[in-house]
Motif scaffolding. Structure first.
Motif, short mmCIF file in Angstrom:
data_model
loop_
_atom_site.label_atom_id
_atom_site.label_comp_id
_atom_site.label_asym_id
_atom_site.label_seq_id
_atom_site.Cartn_x
_atom_site.Cartn_y
_atom_site.Cartn_z
N ALA A 62 0.88 -1.22 0.06
CA ALA A 62 0.07 0.24 -0.28
C ALA A 62 1.03 1.12 0.08
O ALA A 62 0.41 2.22 -0.79
N LEU A 63 1.76 1.41 0.76
CA LEU A 63 2.86 2.40 0.66
C LEU A 63 3.56 2.40 -0.44
O LEU A 63 3.64 3.77 -0.91
N SER A 67 3.38 5.87 -2.80
CA SER A 67 4.56 6.49 -3.37
C SER A 67 4.67 6.73 -5.05
O SER A 67 4.96 7.72 -5.49
N ASP A 68 4.29 5.39 -5.61
CA ASP A 68 4.08 5.46 -7.22
C ASP A 68 3.31 6.30 -7.74
O ASP A 68 3.57 6.73 -8.82
N SER A 74 4.85 10.35 5.47
CA SER A 74 5.81 10.16 6.53
C SER A 74 5.02 10.24 7.76
O SER A 74 3.63 10.14 7.76
N LEU A 75 5.66 10.01 8.60
CA LEU A 75 5.19 9.96 10.33
C LEU A 75 4.82 11.38 10.88
O LEU A 75 5.67 12.14 10.99
N HIS A 76 3.69 11.17 11.40
CA HIS A 76 3.53 12.48 12.32
C HIS A 76 3.38 12.11 13.87
O HIS A 76 3.00 10.98 14.22
N TYR A 77 4.33 12.70 14.64
CA TYR A 77 4.74 12.32 15.99
C TYR A 77 4.82 13.56 16.79
O TYR A 77 5.65 14.35 16.46
N GLY A 86 0.31 9.86 13.63
CA GLY A 86 -0.67 9.63 12.64
C GLY A 86 0.31 9.41 11.25
O GLY A 86 1.45 9.63 11.25
N LEU A 87 -0.29 9.11 10.22
CA LEU A 87 0.25 8.82 8.78
C LEU A 87 -0.08 10.08 8.19
O LEU A 87 -1.18 10.19 7.78
N VAL A 88 0.87 10.75 7.65
CA VAL A 88 0.79 12.04 6.77
C VAL A 88 0.99 11.67 5.58
O VAL A 88 1.94 10.97 5.01
N ILE A 89 0.08 12.08 4.74
CA ILE A 89 0.13 12.03 3.27
C ILE A 89 0.17 13.18 2.40
O ILE A 89 -1.01 13.97 2.70
#
Length: 91
Positions: A62-63, A67-68, A74-77, A86-89
């Motif tokens: 999935a990642l 990306s493709d 990236s990581l939200h921390y 969180g998962l930043v997209i």
């Protein structure tokens, strides 16, 4: 006898199922004219933090698809009184 890995793959969820959820979040954010979305829902929030109990092969798939397709992941921390993960997209 099947292996534990094969059983986990059969149990799902698959990368496509993950991406359906993520796509909805991206569309909602884009419609609000945002350039990124932070997904704090489990299991997505833990994908880059290292505590994901998801099928690692499907998460990697999935990642890679994100990306493709030109998305930056990236990581939200953030540590305050509580830890915010969180998962930043971004796009």
């Amino acid at each position: 006898m099947i292996t534990a890995k094969q059983a986990a793959e059969m149990a799902g969820p698959k990368a496509e199922e993950y991406l359906e959820f993520i796509e909805k979040k991206i569309v909602e954010a884009a419609e609000k004219q945002n350039r990124e979305v932070v997904i704090r829902d489990t299991p997505y929030c833990n994908w880059l933090y290292g505590r994901s109990e998801s099928n690692p092969d499907e998460v990697k798939k999935a990642l890679k698809i994100l990306s493709d397709n030109g998305f930056k992941v990236s990581l939200h921390y953030q540590e305050n009184q509580f830890v915010d993960i969180g998962l930043v997209i971004g796009w």
